[in-house]
Write a protein that holds these residues in place. Sequence first.
Motif, PDB file in Angstrom:
ATOM      1  N   ALA A  92       0.892  -1.153   0.000  1.00 22.15           N
ATOM      2  CA  ALA A  92       0.000   0.000   0.000  1.00 22.15           C
ATOM      3  C   ALA A  92       0.932   1.205   0.000  1.00 22.15           C
ATOM      4  CB  ALA A  92      -0.902   0.003   1.233  1.00 22.15           C
ATOM      5  N   VAL A  93       0.958   1.960  -1.094  1.00 24.42           N
ATOM      6  CA  VAL A  93       1.862   3.085  -1.258  1.00 24.42           C
ATOM      7  C   VAL A  93       1.115   4.358  -0.866  1.00 24.42           C
ATOM      8  CG1 VAL A  93       3.302   4.389  -2.871  1.00 24.42           C
ATOM      9  CG2 VAL A  93       3.058   1.903  -3.135  1.00 24.42           C
ATOM     10  N   TYR A  94       1.561   5.002   0.183  1.00 21.42           N
ATOM     11  CA  TYR A  94       0.936   6.234   0.677  1.00 21.42           C
ATOM     12  C   TYR A  94       1.742   7.431   0.226  1.00 21.42           C
ATOM     13  CZ  TYR A  94      -0.342   9.887   4.047  1.00 21.42           C
ATOM     14  OH  TYR A  94      -0.726  11.062   4.644  1.00 21.42           O
ATOM     15  N   LEU A  95       1.116   8.295  -0.575  1.00 19.69           N
ATOM     16  CA  LEU A  95       1.744   9.529  -1.025  1.00 19.69           C
ATOM     17  C   LEU A  95       1.404  10.625  -0.014  1.00 19.69           C
ATOM     18  CD1 LEU A  95       0.875   9.264  -4.814  1.00 19.69           C
ATOM     19  CD2 LEU A  95       2.961   8.525  -3.631  1.00 19.69           C
ATOM     20  N   GLN A  96       2.359  10.924   0.820  1.00 21.83           N
ATOM     21  CA  GLN A  96       2.146  11.861   1.922  1.00 21.83           C
ATOM     22  C   GLN A  96       2.434  13.285   1.455  1.00 21.83           C
ATOM     23  OE1 GLN A  96       4.882  11.493   5.259  1.00 21.83           O
ATOM     24  NE2 GLN A  96       3.145  11.699   6.648  1.00 21.83           N
ATOM     25  N   VAL A  97       1.409  14.157   1.564  1.00 20.28           N
ATOM     26  CA  VAL A  97       1.578  15.575   1.245  1.00 20.28           C
ATOM     27  C   VAL A  97       0.857  16.397   2.308  1.00 20.28           C
ATOM     28  CG1 VAL A  97       1.812  15.226  -1.257  1.00 20.28           C
ATOM     29  CG2 VAL A  97      -0.418  15.692  -0.289  1.00 20.28           C
ATOM     30  N   PRO A  98       1.338  17.616   2.581  1.00 24.16           N
ATOM     31  CA  PRO A  98       0.668  18.473   3.552  1.00 24.16           C
ATOM     32  C   PRO A  98      -0.754  18.830   3.092  1.00 24.16           C
ATOM     33  CG  PRO A  98       2.863  19.308   3.055  1.00 24.16           C
ATOM     34  CD  PRO A  98       2.574  18.217   2.074  1.00 24.16           C
ATOM     35  N   GLN A  99      -1.613  19.114   4.056  1.00 25.87           N
ATOM     36  CA  GLN A  99      -3.007  19.444   3.758  1.00 25.87           C
ATOM     37  C   GLN A  99      -3.111  20.621   2.783  1.00 25.87           C
ATOM     38  OE1 GLN A  99      -5.520  19.896   7.179  1.00 25.87           O
ATOM     39  NE2 GLN A  99      -7.170  20.833   6.008  1.00 25.87           N
ATOM     40  N   ALA A 100      -2.320  21.652   2.965  1.00 28.43           N
ATOM     41  CA  ALA A 100      -2.376  22.829   2.089  1.00 28.43           C
ATOM     42  C   ALA A 100      -2.038  22.456   0.646  1.00 28.43           C
ATOM     43  CB  ALA A 100      -1.431  23.912   2.597  1.00 28.43           C
ATOM     44  N   VAL A 101      -1.110  21.521   0.471  1.00 32.42           N
ATOM     45  CA  VAL A 101      -0.735  21.080  -0.873  1.00 32.42           C
ATOM     46  C   VAL A 101      -1.889  20.290  -1.497  1.00 32.42           C
ATOM     47  CG1 VAL A 101       0.856  19.605  -2.185  1.00 32.42           C
ATOM     48  CG2 VAL A 101       1.722  21.095  -0.371  1.00 32.42           C
ATOM     49  N   MET A 102      -2.539  19.425  -0.700  1.00 33.55           N
ATOM     50  CA  MET A 102      -3.696  18.694  -1.215  1.00 33.55           C
ATOM     51  C   MET A 102      -4.743  19.644  -1.757  1.00 33.55           C
ATOM     52  SD  MET A 102      -4.662  15.489   1.224  1.00 33.55           S
ATOM     53  CE  MET A 102      -3.962  15.835   2.814  1.00 33.55           C
ATOM     54  N   VAL A 103      -5.064  20.664  -0.970  1.00 32.60           N
ATOM     55  CA  VAL A 103      -6.118  21.611  -1.363  1.00 32.60           C
ATOM     56  C   VAL A 103      -5.702  22.388  -2.603  1.00 32.60           C
ATOM     57  CG1 VAL A 103      -7.388  23.674  -0.641  1.00 32.60           C
ATOM     58  CG2 VAL A 103      -7.082  21.778   0.962  1.00 32.60           C
ATOM     59  N   SER A 104      -4.492  22.940  -2.620  1.00 26.12           N
ATOM     60  CA  SER A 104      -4.077  23.764  -3.765  1.00 26.12           C
ATOM     61  C   SER A 104      -3.974  22.938  -5.047  1.00 26.12           C
ATOM     62  CB  SER A 104      -2.765  24.493  -3.477  1.00 26.12           C
ATOM     63  OG  SER A 104      -1.693  23.595  -3.365  1.00 26.12           O
ATOM     64  N   ARG A 105      -3.471  21.712  -4.968  1.00 20.98           N
ATOM     65  CA  ARG A 105      -3.396  20.858  -6.161  1.00 20.98           C
ATOM     66  C   ARG A 105      -4.784  20.511  -6.668  1.00 20.98           C
ATOM     67  NH1 ARG A 105       1.173  16.222  -4.906  1.00 20.98           N
ATOM     68  NH2 ARG A 105       3.002  17.574  -4.912  1.00 20.98           N
ATOM     69  N   ALA A 106      -5.663  20.136  -5.766  1.00 21.80           N
ATOM     70  CA  ALA A 106      -7.025  19.759  -6.181  1.00 21.80           C
ATOM     71  C   ALA A 106      -7.740  20.941  -6.821  1.00 21.80           C
ATOM     72  CB  ALA A 106      -7.817  19.226  -4.989  1.00 21.80           C
ATOM     73  N   LEU A 107      -7.589  22.122  -6.246  1.00 19.62           N
ATOM     74  CA  LEU A 107      -8.248  23.301  -6.817  1.00 19.62           C
ATOM     75  C   LEU A 107      -7.635  23.694  -8.158  1.00 19.62           C
ATOM     76  CD1 LEU A 107      -8.795  25.483  -3.629  1.00 19.62           C
ATOM     77  CD2 LEU A 107     -10.506  24.201  -4.937  1.00 19.62           C
ATOM     78  N   GLY A 108      -6.376  23.363  -8.375  1.00 19.28           N
ATOM     79  CA  GLY A 108      -5.701  23.698  -9.621  1.00 19.28           C
ATOM     80  C   GLY A 108      -6.056  22.799 -10.791  1.00 19.28           C
ATOM     81  N   ARG A 109      -6.789  21.707 -10.541  1.00 21.31           N
ATOM     82  CA  ARG A 109      -7.123  20.767 -11.614  1.00 21.31           C
ATOM     83  C   ARG A 109      -8.272  21.232 -12.487  1.00 21.31           C
ATOM     84  NH1 ARG A 109      -7.123  15.319  -8.044  1.00 21.31           N
ATOM     85  NH2 ARG A 109      -8.985  16.352  -7.286  1.00 21.31           N
ATOM     86  N   SER A 110      -9.139  22.084 -11.965  1.00 20.30           N
ATOM     87  CA  SER A 110     -10.301  22.599 -12.701  1.00 20.30           C
ATOM     88  C   SER A 110     -11.257  21.508 -13.141  1.00 20.30           C
ATOM     89  CB  SER A 110      -9.846  23.416 -13.913  1.00 20.30           C
ATOM     90  OG  SER A 110      -9.075  24.508 -13.496  1.00 20.30           O
ATOM     91  N   LEU A 111     -11.424  20.481 -12.335  1.00 20.86           N
ATOM     92  CA  LEU A 111     -12.421  19.460 -12.625  1.00 20.86           C
ATOM     93  C   LEU A 111     -13.763  19.910 -12.056  1.00 20.86           C
ATOM     94  CD1 LEU A 111     -10.352  16.266 -11.740  1.00 20.86           C
ATOM     95  CD2 LEU A 111     -10.772  17.254 -14.001  1.00 20.86           C
TER      96      LEU A 111
END
Length: 182
Positions: free
Chosen positions: A110-129
């Motif tokens: 089980a590969v866990y890609l660990q990123v800070p919460q702020a990075v999760m939010v900014s990346r998700a918002l940057g996808r424009s889905l």
Amino acid sequence: MRLVILGGSGAGKSTQAQRLCNHFDLPLISTGEILPEAIARLSSLGRIARPYIETGDLVPDEMIIEFIRTRLKYTDAHRGWILEGYPRTAFQAEELDFLLDNLGQQLTWAVYLQVPQAVMVSRALGRSLPDDQPEIVQRRVELFYDRTVPVLEYYDRRRRLLTINGDQPPEIVQYNIMSFLL
């Protein structure tokens, strides 16, 4: 090779899953792609899943487990696979282990890609889905911490958890994953 890719919204799960599938020539089993496709086709799964997807909630375990059970029986999955977007709860992780036992398979990592919460939010918002609106993204991040962290604990207890720093360029993340797998 049988891998589960875990991480919060925007952690790079899809990117790494696709890269690993290409490298190992394995099928990608992604609930994040198949559920929206089922919604677009208006399949029975899609009609049931639609309200959950639109509000950022998780699709019920029973529905997802049945989907995964069916998909892992396909011929292309017999020699290996990469799951992305599943399991998202400790119950699903346990059910996956039971399913794999019944199929005579075993999870490699089980590969866990660990990123800070702020990075999760900014990346998700940057996808424009369409479902990446601020309130939905925030809800998914909250669900991640509430429901997915127990999955990490589950795999850690079984010595199947591989934690990777996902807050790096995709090539570096892939290199770090590969260095553990090979």
